[in-house]
Motif scaffolding. Structure first.
Motif, mmCIF file in Angstrom:
data_model
loop_
_atom_site.group_PDB
_atom_site.id
_atom_site.type_symbol
_atom_site.label_atom_id
_atom_site.label_comp_id
_atom_site.label_asym_id
_atom_site.label_seq_id
_atom_site.Cartn_x
_atom_site.Cartn_y
_atom_site.Cartn_z
ATOM 1 N N LEU A 1 -11.915 -7.863 -0.908
ATOM 2 C CA LEU A 1 -12.080 -7.570 0.512
ATOM 3 C C LEU A 1 -10.788 -7.009 1.106
ATOM 4 C CD1 LEU A 1 -13.755 -7.606 3.105
ATOM 5 C CD2 LEU A 1 -13.098 -10.011 3.400
ATOM 6 N N ALA A 2 -9.665 -7.555 0.713
ATOM 7 C CA ALA A 2 -8.381 -7.027 1.193
ATOM 8 C C ALA A 2 -8.239 -5.555 0.819
ATOM 9 C CB ALA A 2 -7.219 -7.845 0.636
ATOM 10 N N GLY A 3 -8.589 -5.216 -0.412
ATOM 11 C CA GLY A 3 -8.537 -3.816 -0.831
ATOM 12 C C GLY A 3 -9.484 -2.946 -0.030
ATOM 13 N N LYS A 4 -10.648 -3.489 0.300
ATOM 14 C CA LYS A 4 -11.634 -2.732 1.062
ATOM 15 C C LYS A 4 -11.227 -2.577 2.522
ATOM 16 C CE LYS A 4 -15.257 -3.785 -2.174
ATOM 17 N NZ LYS A 4 -15.110 -2.479 -2.780
ATOM 18 N N LEU A 5 -10.322 -3.405 2.994
ATOM 19 C CA LEU A 5 -9.762 -3.250 4.336
ATOM 20 C C LEU A 5 -8.520 -2.363 4.321
ATOM 21 C CD1 LEU A 5 -10.097 -6.960 5.505
ATOM 22 C CD2 LEU A 5 -11.494 -5.014 6.260
ATOM 23 N N LEU A 6 -7.677 -2.522 3.318
ATOM 24 C CA LEU A 6 -6.433 -1.752 3.246
ATOM 25 C C LEU A 6 -6.659 -0.298 2.832
ATOM 26 C CD1 LEU A 6 -4.134 -4.464 1.643
ATOM 27 C CD2 LEU A 6 -4.176 -3.707 4.038
ATOM 28 N N GLY A 7 -7.655 -0.058 1.987
ATOM 29 C CA GLY A 7 -7.951 1.311 1.560
ATOM 30 C C GLY A 7 -8.206 2.243 2.736
ATOM 31 N N PHE B 1 -19.003 -8.911 1.720
ATOM 32 C CA PHE B 1 -17.823 -9.571 1.163
ATOM 33 C C PHE B 1 -17.249 -10.566 2.171
ATOM 34 C CE2 PHE B 1 -15.888 -7.405 -2.734
ATOM 35 C CZ PHE B 1 -17.103 -6.906 -3.182
ATOM 36 N N GLY B 2 -17.196 -10.168 3.437
ATOM 37 C CA GLY B 2 -16.686 -11.066 4.474
ATOM 38 C C GLY B 2 -17.540 -12.314 4.602
ATOM 39 N N LEU B 3 -18.855 -12.153 4.541
ATOM 40 C CA LEU B 3 -19.761 -13.299 4.613
ATOM 41 C C LEU B 3 -19.547 -14.227 3.419
ATOM 42 C CD1 LEU B 3 -22.115 -14.674 6.089
ATOM 43 C CD2 LEU B 3 -23.661 -13.241 4.716
ATOM 44 N N TYR B 4 -19.410 -13.638 2.235
ATOM 45 C CA TYR B 4 -19.161 -14.464 1.052
ATOM 46 C C TYR B 4 -17.842 -15.225 1.178
ATOM 47 C CZ TYR B 4 -17.712 -16.010 -3.475
ATOM 48 O OH TYR B 4 -17.232 -16.804 -4.486
ATOM 49 N N VAL B 5 -16.791 -14.546 1.577
ATOM 50 C CA VAL B 5 -15.480 -15.202 1.708
ATOM 51 C C VAL B 5 -15.576 -16.359 2.705
ATOM 52 C CG1 VAL B 5 -13.118 -14.845 2.578
ATOM 53 C CG2 VAL B 5 -14.089 -13.258 0.911
ATOM 54 N N ARG B 6 -16.292 -16.134 3.792
ATOM 55 C CA ARG B 6 -16.467 -17.214 4.771
ATOM 56 C C ARG B 6 -17.246 -18.385 4.163
ATOM 57 N NH1 ARG B 6 -20.299 -16.542 9.649
ATOM 58 N NH2 ARG B 6 -21.519 -18.046 8.521
ATOM 59 N N ASP B 7 -18.319 -18.079 3.446
ATOM 60 C CA ASP B 7 -19.134 -19.139 2.847
ATOM 61 C C ASP B 7 -18.404 -19.860 1.718
ATOM 62 O OD1 ASP B 7 -21.235 -18.597 4.568
ATOM 63 O OD2 ASP B 7 -22.452 -17.558 3.054
ATOM 64 N N PHE C 1 -13.938 -17.169 -4.888
ATOM 65 C CA PHE C 1 -13.287 -16.885 -3.607
ATOM 66 C C PHE C 1 -12.063 -15.982 -3.765
ATOM 67 C CE2 PHE C 1 -9.940 -17.722 -0.561
ATOM 68 C CZ PHE C 1 -10.578 -17.441 0.633
ATOM 69 N N ALA C 2 -11.152 -16.318 -4.648
ATOM 70 C CA ALA C 2 -9.896 -15.559 -4.764
ATOM 71 C C ALA C 2 -10.163 -14.105 -5.162
ATOM 72 C CB ALA C 2 -8.950 -16.234 -5.757
ATOM 73 N N ILE C 3 -11.062 -13.905 -6.114
ATOM 74 C CA ILE C 3 -11.389 -12.539 -6.547
ATOM 75 C C ILE C 3 -11.983 -11.753 -5.381
ATOM 76 C CG2 ILE C 3 -12.924 -11.161 -8.011
ATOM 77 C CD1 ILE C 3 -12.626 -13.434 -10.123
ATOM 78 N N ALA C 4 -12.927 -12.358 -4.687
ATOM 79 C CA ALA C 4 -13.583 -11.663 -3.576
ATOM 80 C C ALA C 4 -12.612 -11.418 -2.426
ATOM 81 C CB ALA C 4 -14.782 -12.473 -3.095
#
Length: 140
Positions: free
Chosen positions: A84-90, A122-128, A77-80
């Motif tokens: 995901l944060a990087g993929k949103l901030l980029g 990535f969002g689906l994984y973070v949610r799961d 979870f933490a890695i993903a």
């Protein structure tokens, strides 16, 4: 106590294997040809291509982390979430460069494969993975 199974585990493993391999390949290519984005988007080549090479190194290392998520998806979870944060901030950073005219629209090609296509998986994984990760925190 029986552990709850991570929903869509096989899908998440496949996504993070793909993300890991992609990031490692992208990183290696960025190190080998640090001017590619500038050529493709019609920008002036960088005076310091080592900056883009460093970006390639960092993204390649993210690939190793994504492979670890694929290996142990219940613990990623933490890695993903950081990925995901990087993929949103980029893209937000790119938008600033585009709005100010520093980078042309054509440079947005970098967003398609590095960021946008990964938002949903990535969002689906973070949610799961969130409930499992939260449970592991309370056991410590």
């Amino acid at each position: 106590m029986i552990e709850a199974h991570l929903p869509r585990r096989r899908l998440h493993r496949a996504v993070f294997v793909a993300a890991g391999v992609y990031n490692i390949a992208w990183g290696l290519y960025a190190v080998a040809d640090p001017q590619w984005l500038f050529r493709v988007s019609g920008m002036t080549p960088q005076n310091q291509p080592q900056i883009f090479m460093t970006l390639g190194m960092v993204l390649g290392l993210y690939g190793l982390l994504y492979l670890e998520v694929a290996r142990r998806p219940e613990d990623g979870f933490a890695i993903a979430a950081v990925g995901l944060a990087g993929k949103l901030l980029g893209p937000i950073g790119w938008l600033g460069l585009y709005i100010t005219g520093e980078w042309p629209l054509a440079s947005g090609v970098i967003l398609l494969t590095n960021d946008l296509i990964w938002w949903l998986p990535f969002g689906l994984y973070v949610r799961d993975a969130w409930p499992h990760w939260r449970r592991t925190l309370t056991r410590r």
